[in-house]
Design a protein around this motif. Sequence first.
Motif, PDB file in Angstrom:
ATOM      1  N   TYR A 158       0.843  -1.194   0.000  1.00 13.81           N
ATOM      2  CA  TYR A 158       0.000   0.000   0.000  1.00 13.81           C
ATOM      3  C   TYR A 158       0.874   1.237   0.000  1.00 13.81           C
ATOM      4  CZ  TYR A 158       0.680  -0.533   5.115  1.00 13.81           C
ATOM      5  OH  TYR A 158       1.212  -0.700   6.370  1.00 13.81           O
ATOM      6  N   CYS A 159       0.247   2.352  -0.302  1.00 12.72           N
ATOM      7  CA  CYS A 159       0.974   3.610  -0.353  1.00 12.72           C
ATOM      8  C   CYS A 159       0.097   4.718   0.199  1.00 12.72           C
ATOM      9  CB  CYS A 159       1.386   3.933  -1.792  1.00 12.72           C
ATOM     10  SG  CYS A 159       2.405   5.428  -1.931  1.00 12.72           S
ATOM     11  N   LEU A 207       4.542   7.381   1.441  1.00  7.81           N
ATOM     12  CA  LEU A 207       4.949   6.276   2.290  1.00  7.81           C
ATOM     13  C   LEU A 207       4.496   4.981   1.635  1.00  7.81           C
ATOM     14  CD1 LEU A 207       6.097   4.928   4.800  1.00  7.81           C
ATOM     15  CD2 LEU A 207       3.911   5.387   5.969  1.00  7.81           C
ATOM     16  N   GLY A 208       5.446   4.284   1.006  1.00  9.13           N
ATOM     17  CA  GLY A 208       5.166   2.988   0.395  1.00  9.13           C
ATOM     18  C   GLY A 208       5.479   1.878   1.381  1.00  9.13           C
ATOM     19  N   ALA A 225       9.097  -3.835   3.999  1.00  9.70           N
ATOM     20  CA  ALA A 225       9.824  -2.599   3.702  1.00  9.70           C
ATOM     21  C   ALA A 225       8.918  -1.399   3.874  1.00  9.70           C
ATOM     22  CB  ALA A 225      10.384  -2.636   2.284  1.00  9.70           C
ATOM     23  N   SER A 226       9.531  -0.282   4.266  1.00 10.07           N
ATOM     24  CA  SER A 226       8.856   1.014   4.362  1.00 10.07           C
ATOM     25  C   SER A 226       9.719   2.030   3.628  1.00 10.07           C
ATOM     26  CB  SER A 226       8.701   1.447   5.831  1.00 10.07           C
ATOM     27  OG  SER A 226       8.032   0.467   6.599  1.00 10.07           O
ATOM     28  N   VAL A 227       9.130   2.735   2.678  1.00  6.18           N
ATOM     29  CA  VAL A 227       9.881   3.727   1.924  1.00  6.18           C
ATOM     30  C   VAL A 227       9.125   5.049   1.997  1.00  6.18           C
ATOM     31  CG1 VAL A 227      10.886   4.380  -0.280  1.00  6.18           C
ATOM     32  CG2 VAL A 227      10.790   1.964   0.373  1.00  6.18           C
ATOM     33  N   GLN A 246       8.331   9.350  -4.665  1.00  2.00           N
ATOM     34  CA  GLN A 246       8.072   8.110  -5.393  1.00  2.00           C
ATOM     35  C   GLN A 246       8.258   6.872  -4.499  1.00  2.00           C
ATOM     36  OE1 GLN A 246       6.623   8.264  -8.285  1.00  2.00           O
ATOM     37  NE2 GLN A 246       6.872  10.494  -8.306  1.00  2.00           N
ATOM     38  N   GLY A 247       7.922   7.007  -3.227  1.00  2.00           N
ATOM     39  CA  GLY A 247       8.058   5.882  -2.302  1.00  2.00           C
ATOM     40  C   GLY A 247       7.244   4.679  -2.715  1.00  2.00           C
ATOM     41  N   GLY A 248       6.079   4.907  -3.309  1.00  3.03           N
ATOM     42  CA  GLY A 248       5.260   3.792  -3.758  1.00  3.03           C
ATOM     43  C   GLY A 248       5.909   3.011  -4.880  1.00  3.03           C
ATOM     44  N   GLU A 249       6.615   3.719  -5.757  1.00  2.00           N
ATOM     45  CA  GLU A 249       7.295   3.037  -6.859  1.00  2.00           C
ATOM     46  C   GLU A 249       8.521   2.276  -6.354  1.00  2.00           C
ATOM     47  OE1 GLU A 249       5.692   3.210  -9.617  1.00  2.00           O
ATOM     48  OE2 GLU A 249       4.369   4.890  -9.102  1.00  2.00           O
TER      49      GLU A 249
END
Length: 460
Positions: free
Chosen positions: A348-349, A356-357, A410-412, A416-419
């Motif tokens: 999810y994003c 936040l991905g 993972a958490s980004v 472009q965190g979702g990508e």
Amino acid sequence: MQHYDAIVIGSGQAGTPLSKKLAESGLKTALIEKRWIGGTCVNDGCSPTKAMIASAKAAWSVYHNKSLGIITDHFYVDFSAITQRKNDIVHRMRSNSEKSIQESKNLDLHYGTATFSGDKEITVTLNDGGSLTLSADKFFINTGEKPSIPKIEGIENIDYLTSTSIMELDSIPEHLLVLGSGYIGLEFGQMFKRFGSKVTILEPSERILKKEDQDIADEVVKILAEEDIEILTKTKALSVSKNGGKIIVTVDKDGKQSQLNCSHILIATGRKPQTKALSLEKTGVETDEKGYIKVNDRLETTAADIYALGDVKGGPAFTHISYDDYRIISENVIEKGNASIKDRLVPYCMFIDPQLGRVGITEQEARDQGLDILVATIKNDSVARSIETGDERGMMKAVIDAKTKQILGASVLAEQGGEIVTILQMAMMGNVTYDRIMNGVFAHPTYAESLNNLFMSLEQ
């Protein structure tokens, strides 16, 4: 009474493609929709909100670009143009879906509210008057959720906003008070702050984003604080009242009561399933204490030949999960397969900025399960692409099985965190170990290349 092979109730991201697929397979099918084709995602959620968030990002960029040497002396937010663009996108997507349904053979579309009047029978109260009684061999329920309104003294006496009605505003709120700090609250809060509102967010718990790791939540708070968004934790709204054009909110913070003034209130404290009007007690379909329909791993309810898809069954409330529910039902019902929702990855994003991905389990979940893990982290001020683009906010994080080297989650939090997190999801799907990514060759300078450095942090 008209009989069908299959009836789909609700035209969300599961119901619409499923009704077409059932009809294409030769089954005489009916699709019942009480409002608009496309469900929440097309009409009130994903598409319209992300369109408006894009406008909010453009407004933020005007200020941010000063640090890149681009100076804009003056600009203003044309809110009517923003909402018109949003509406145009919604109407285009909705009309395309409706046209596709109407052109499908073996598929009848009825606009109205469906209520079970028997075991395999529904009565549809039509939007344009009258009613229909329909029966079918199989039923598929995709009625989704709607905003849940908390019990706050006086709330019924004010024109509060929900995630639906806030997008119909014709002007920018002077001071938006947001009740709740989940995805809806944070996305709308940041959006309207960038449009020019003063924004205050109330969260009854000790911190926001309780399902995320503490360090990720702390980074989000830091980012929002940089935009002067006020977040009041351990703060609960007790009552509301109106005084002229102002709304007065009495709040409790750590046992102490005080009052806040605002112009608008957005209720973003949760959602609830739309099952009450269905009269499911006439079918043998069981629900839980919150009203969500109980299903097994094959999305079968407790009544034979009745299925539930999407948000109405509880669990992760995401468009892509609803669409995957459609794929599972399609495989099992039409192709006689044995697909299951068990153990599927749930990415999810959250479309705050930076995004936040997320995928898989968090560090805290892994430790609660007693797993032997490695945790890789890197702040974005160490990422070349972030430095070059002038946006060093946020961080990246991965949880790894110490023995197998497989990525568990993972958490980004990044542009472009979702990508970026999708790359890690694909690694999880393909059983690609972290060291292969660490030693992989990625184009320079890209955000993806930062995954080299993320996993190199484990070697230091």
